[in-house]
Design a protein around this motif. Structure first.
Motif, PDB file in Angstrom:
ATOM      1  N   LEU A   6     137.952  57.526 -23.990  1.00 45.18           N
ATOM      2  CA  LEU A   6     137.653  56.161 -23.568  1.00 45.18           C
ATOM      3  C   LEU A   6     137.689  55.239 -24.787  1.00 45.18           C
ATOM      4  CD1 LEU A   6     136.577  54.575 -20.975  1.00 45.18           C
ATOM      5  CD2 LEU A   6     134.399  54.577 -22.190  1.00 45.18           C
ATOM      6  N   VAL A   7     138.428  54.133 -24.663  1.00 48.17           N
ATOM      7  CA  VAL A   7     138.531  53.164 -25.750  1.00 48.17           C
ATOM      8  C   VAL A   7     137.854  51.878 -25.308  1.00 48.17           C
ATOM      9  CG1 VAL A   7     140.143  51.801 -27.152  1.00 48.17           C
ATOM     10  CG2 VAL A   7     140.715  54.151 -26.545  1.00 48.17           C
ATOM     11  N   LEU A   8     137.100  51.254 -26.221  1.00 47.45           N
ATOM     12  CA  LEU A   8     136.506  49.959 -25.874  1.00 47.45           C
ATOM     13  C   LEU A   8     136.472  49.048 -27.084  1.00 47.45           C
ATOM     14  CD1 LEU A   8     133.006  50.166 -26.594  1.00 47.45           C
ATOM     15  CD2 LEU A   8     133.621  52.088 -25.151  1.00 47.45           C
ATOM     16  N   TRP A  34     146.487  64.583 -22.985  1.00 46.04           N
ATOM     17  CA  TRP A  34     145.452  63.581 -23.246  1.00 46.04           C
ATOM     18  C   TRP A  34     145.712  62.332 -22.416  1.00 46.04           C
ATOM     19  CZ3 TRP A  34     141.089  64.234 -26.173  1.00 46.04           C
ATOM     20  CH2 TRP A  34     141.041  65.375 -26.968  1.00 46.04           C
ATOM     21  N   GLU A  35     144.646  61.748 -21.949  1.00 43.52           N
ATOM     22  CA  GLU A  35     144.755  60.483 -21.210  1.00 43.52           C
ATOM     23  C   GLU A  35     143.813  59.473 -21.867  1.00 43.52           C
ATOM     24  OE1 GLU A  35     144.874  59.253 -16.596  1.00 43.52           O
ATOM     25  OE2 GLU A  35     143.021  60.275 -17.189  1.00 43.52           O
ATOM     26  N   ILE A  36     144.317  58.242 -22.050  1.00 46.53           N
ATOM     27  CA  ILE A  36     143.485  57.204 -22.662  1.00 46.53           C
ATOM     28  C   ILE A  36     143.071  56.200 -21.588  1.00 46.53           C
ATOM     29  CG2 ILE A  36     143.322  55.460 -24.492  1.00 46.53           C
ATOM     30  CD1 ILE A  36     143.843  58.245 -25.642  1.00 46.53           C
ATOM     31  N   LEU A  37     141.755  55.938 -21.542  1.00 48.02           N
ATOM     32  CA  LEU A  37     141.242  54.922 -20.622  1.00 48.02           C
ATOM     33  C   LEU A  37     140.630  53.802 -21.444  1.00 48.02           C
ATOM     34  CD1 LEU A  37     139.241  57.044 -17.985  1.00 48.02           C
ATOM     35  CD2 LEU A  37     141.558  56.162 -17.774  1.00 48.02           C
ATOM     36  N   GLY A  38     140.673  52.592 -20.914  1.00 47.68           N
ATOM     37  CA  GLY A  38     139.996  51.470 -21.554  1.00 47.68           C
ATOM     38  C   GLY A  38     138.821  51.045 -20.687  1.00 47.68           C
ATOM     39  N   PRO A  50     131.506  48.554  -8.940  1.00 47.71           N
ATOM     40  CA  PRO A  50     132.245  49.730  -9.363  1.00 47.71           C
ATOM     41  C   PRO A  50     132.640  49.650 -10.839  1.00 47.71           C
ATOM     42  CG  PRO A  50     133.680  48.273  -8.143  1.00 47.71           C
ATOM     43  CD  PRO A  50     132.309  47.656  -8.095  1.00 47.71           C
ATOM     44  N   MET A  51     132.932  50.805 -11.413  1.00 45.08           N
ATOM     45  CA  MET A  51     133.312  50.823 -12.822  1.00 45.08           C
ATOM     46  C   MET A  51     134.644  50.107 -13.031  1.00 45.08           C
ATOM     47  SD  MET A  51     132.215  54.377 -14.512  1.00 45.08           S
ATOM     48  CE  MET A  51     132.826  55.528 -13.354  1.00 45.08           C
ATOM     49  N   GLU A  52     134.808  49.535 -14.210  1.00 41.47           N
ATOM     50  CA  GLU A  52     136.067  48.846 -14.535  1.00 41.47           C
ATOM     51  C   GLU A  52     136.742  49.577 -15.686  1.00 41.47           C
ATOM     52  OE1 GLU A  52     135.818  44.310 -14.075  1.00 41.47           O
ATOM     53  OE2 GLU A  52     133.756  44.938 -14.391  1.00 41.47           O
ATOM     54  N   LEU A  53     137.470  50.626 -15.330  1.00 43.42           N
ATOM     55  CA  LEU A  53     138.199  51.422 -16.322  1.00 43.42           C
ATOM     56  C   LEU A  53     139.698  51.234 -16.091  1.00 43.42           C
ATOM     57  CD1 LEU A  53     136.120  54.753 -16.262  1.00 43.42           C
ATOM     58  CD2 LEU A  53     135.728  52.688 -17.607  1.00 43.42           C
ATOM     59  N   ILE A  54     140.417  51.096 -17.180  1.00 44.28           N
ATOM     60  CA  ILE A  54     141.856  50.819 -17.090  1.00 44.28           C
ATOM     61  C   ILE A  54     142.624  51.969 -17.738  1.00 44.28           C
ATOM     62  CG2 ILE A  54     143.666  49.160 -17.777  1.00 44.28           C
ATOM     63  CD1 ILE A  54     140.985  47.332 -18.418  1.00 44.28           C
TER      64      ILE A  54
END
Ligand code: F6P
Length: 365
Positions: A6-8, A34-38, A50-54
């Protein structure tokens, strides 16, 4: 199942954030599985319902390194340890949602978090690390006030914009024989002001680290005018203050915003100069958020790309609780604890400060 990172981006935005995000995704895409989420607006994306993941894939990050701001949004209000809520009387208070955050991340199968942010964000990183979260920090701030790294990305862009402003003010100042005060950002560290003053050739530079004596500022103006140079350029950081005085700012009404909104140090200086008997024409320009917007300069894109690649490689080697750092000429990792232990302020023996004094720039001391 793919491993997820997870990137923020947290705190004020900064030119180069997108280049870091792109570099993380590009480096991750070279590894299998690997998968990258923001997370949208720092940890808010995880904590909201709801969650806001991109999902951040190569297509999503294509070409974003040239763009200012951050495609995953940011915030400098609240956070998992101080989430703003209204109590039953309608007053705003804060609650600690860090345990819930960690549970939600586990549920989402997040292997590691990369937190791109300044001092406040890295304090959150350290606290979450101490609670057992696999977290890596990436330093950002236009102020360059984070310790443990030679430079943060975004700083050179801010210096470039501020120097350009000095250059522009010089041409109008010399045409009218005026004193120009340029107020730049820098809450507790005057790096932007110092660099712009040297690069732009200012006569006076006032920074938070050196409280100024208005009489010394007047002396410099007098010498300059008597010497036949009809104009004066003063660069002042927003966090500068006179000896015995306070910074100029107001308490924010935004919920969860802890910092003072700084601004007005230049206008105060104008009043102080008038009060001290200055008879010249004085104009004030406040550069404000122009310093943070627009396209990052090449240097910041490069540094941000180096930080992004290194951050993902630190995930691969499980270097948690650490922050990416630039220690010339290397990109290394250091404990986050070290980076947040003290601010990177300008010391009296700083080489550039000495150079500035050598050039005759007055700091009001
Ligand atoms: O920390 C970076 C910075 O740009 C400071 O120089 C400035 O005081 C502050 O952020 C402004 O923050 P905001 O965008 O919340 O007004």
């Amino acid at each position: 199942m793919k491993k997820r990172v997870l990137v923020l981006t947290g705190g004020g935005d900064c030119p180069g954030l997108n280049a870091v995000i792109r570099a993380i995704v590009k480096r991750a895409s070279q590894e299998y599985n690997w998968e990258i989420l923001g997370s949208y607006q720092a940890f808010n994306g995880v904590l909201r319902e709801p969650m806001e993941l991109i999902v951040l894939d190569e297509k999503k990050v294509s070409g974003i390194h040239v763009k200012g701001g951050t495609i995953i949004g940011t915030t400098n209000k609240g956070g998992p340890f101080a989430w703003p809520v209204k109590d039953k009387d309608g007053n705003w208070t804060t609650v600690d949602r860090s345990d819930e955050l960690i549970r939600k991340l586990q549920y989402q199968n997040i292997e590691a978090v990369i937190n791109i942010g300044g001092d406040g964000s890295q304090r959150i990183s350290q606290s979450l690390y101490e609670k057992g979260l696999n977290i890596i920090g990436v330093p950002k701030t236009i102020d360059n006030d984070l310790s443990g790294t030679d430079f943060t990305f975004g700083f050179q862009t801010a210096v470039e914009i501020s120097t350009d402003a000095v250059d522009k003010l010089v041409t109008t100042a010399e045409s009218h024989n005026r004193i120009f005060i340029l107020e730049v950002m820098g809450r507790g560290a005057g790096w932007i002001a110092l660099n712009a003053a040297v690069a732009g050739g200012a006569e006076i530079c006032l920074i938070p680290e050196i409280p100024y004596d208005i009489n010394r500022v007047m002396d410099k103006i007098h010498t300059r005018i008597v010497g036949g140079r009809g104009f004066v350029i003063i660069v002042i950081a927003e966090g500068a203050k006179p000896i015995g005085g306070e910074v100029v700012g107001e308490k924010s009404k935004e919920i969860g915003y802890l910092n003072l909104h700084l601004g007005g140090a230049g206008l105060r200086l104008k009043e102080e100069l008038k009060h001290a008997g200055c008879e010249e024409d004085i104009r004030v320009t406040i550069l404000g958020h122009l310093q943070r917007g627009g396209t990052p300069v090449a240097y910041d894109r490069i540094l941000a790309s180096q930080f992004g690649v290194k951050a993902f490689e630190m995930v691969l080697s499980a270097e948690y609780g650490k922050m990416v750092s630039y220690k010339h000429p290397k990109i290394v990792s250091i404990p986050i604890k070290e980076a947040i232990a003290a601010y990177n302020t300008i010391k009296q023996d700083d080489q550039l400060l000495r150079t500035a004094r050598g050039l005759g720039i007055t700091f009001g001391d």
